[in-house]
Design an enzyme around this catalytic site. Sequence first.
Site, PDB file in Angstrom:
ATOM      1  N   LYS A  83      -4.145   8.375  10.992  1.00  0.00           N
ATOM      2  CA  LYS A  83      -3.902   8.324   9.609  1.00  0.00           C
ATOM      3  C   LYS A  83      -4.943   7.288   8.909  1.00  0.00           C
ATOM      4  CE  LYS A  83       0.237   8.734   6.765  1.00  0.00           C
ATOM      5  NZ  LYS A  83       1.827   8.318   6.770  1.00  0.00           N
TER       6      LYS A  83
HETATM    7  O1  G3P Z   1       4.676   7.914   5.326  1.00  0.00           O
HETATM    8  C1  G3P Z   1       4.368   8.148   3.765  1.00  0.00           C
HETATM    9  C2  G3P Z   1       5.164   8.337   3.028  1.00  0.00           C
HETATM   10  O2  G3P Z   1       6.176   9.270   3.163  1.00  0.00           O
HETATM   11  C3  G3P Z   1       5.981   7.350   2.228  1.00  0.00           C
HETATM   12  O3  G3P Z   1       7.242   7.285   1.547  1.00  0.00           O
HETATM   13  O4  G3P Z   1       9.202   6.507   0.511  1.00  0.00           O
HETATM   14  O5  G3P Z   1       7.568   4.906   1.130  1.00  0.00           O
HETATM   15  O6  G3P Z   1       7.082   6.088  -0.717  1.00  0.00           O
HETATM   16  P1  G3P Z   1       7.797   6.069   0.641  1.00  0.00           P
END
Ligand code: G3P
Length: 215
Positions: A83
């Site tokens: 990633k």
């Molecule tokens: O893994 C990346 C993403 O899904 C992060 O989500 O909830 O931290 O905005 P969030």
Amino acid sequence: MKLFIDSGDVDEIREAQSMGAIDGVTTNPSLLAKAGRPTKDVITEICEIVDGPVSAEVIATDTQGILREGRELAKLHPNVVVKVPLIKDGLKAVRTFTDEGIKTNVTLCFSAPQALMAAKAGATYISPFVGRIDDIGGDGMELIGQICTIYDNYDLETEVLTASIRHPQHFLQAALIGSHVATVPFNVIVQLLQHPLTDKGLAKFLEDAKKIPQG
Ligand code: G3P
């Protein structure tokens, strides 16, 4: 649409996996910080639980550092997807990873031009963060529609991985638009199963079952 779990918690990944619907896993440094163990240990354990793509994020922000970290991560297991942040040095590294046969997930995407650039660099997945766009008053799902249209227009192979999903509506909209993948936190995966009429119907069936004469 493929369903990935967005988590660094091996217990909840194991629980979700046992439901039989998990196609892969995404992690990020914030999720792995909560796990409180070395990244390599957690990623290796996740790869033993789920037989599908497992995204592990680099910390470096310069091309050489990203390449060094990404190659180390890729050595952990054949299912590891590196990633990489959507920055100039990140996309340079993505091009090299692609040429070396290492799969990539380009993360922190917030616009369609960014997504087009990532696809041109050869990204395996693009991760637009829909919840974080909604948080600042934007429309995250509109971005998913734009990216799917652009990728379709030019037959680009990069898969749209809808990320930062906060509730079942995000998941539903991603599927309706045609996102290839949605990565979903464990609490939202559980919500996907829930409906009050299911609970009510089951309670009634169980109540009526008591009235069935025993043979
Ligand atoms: O893994 C990346 C993403 O899904 C992060 O989500 O909830 O931290 O905005 P969030």
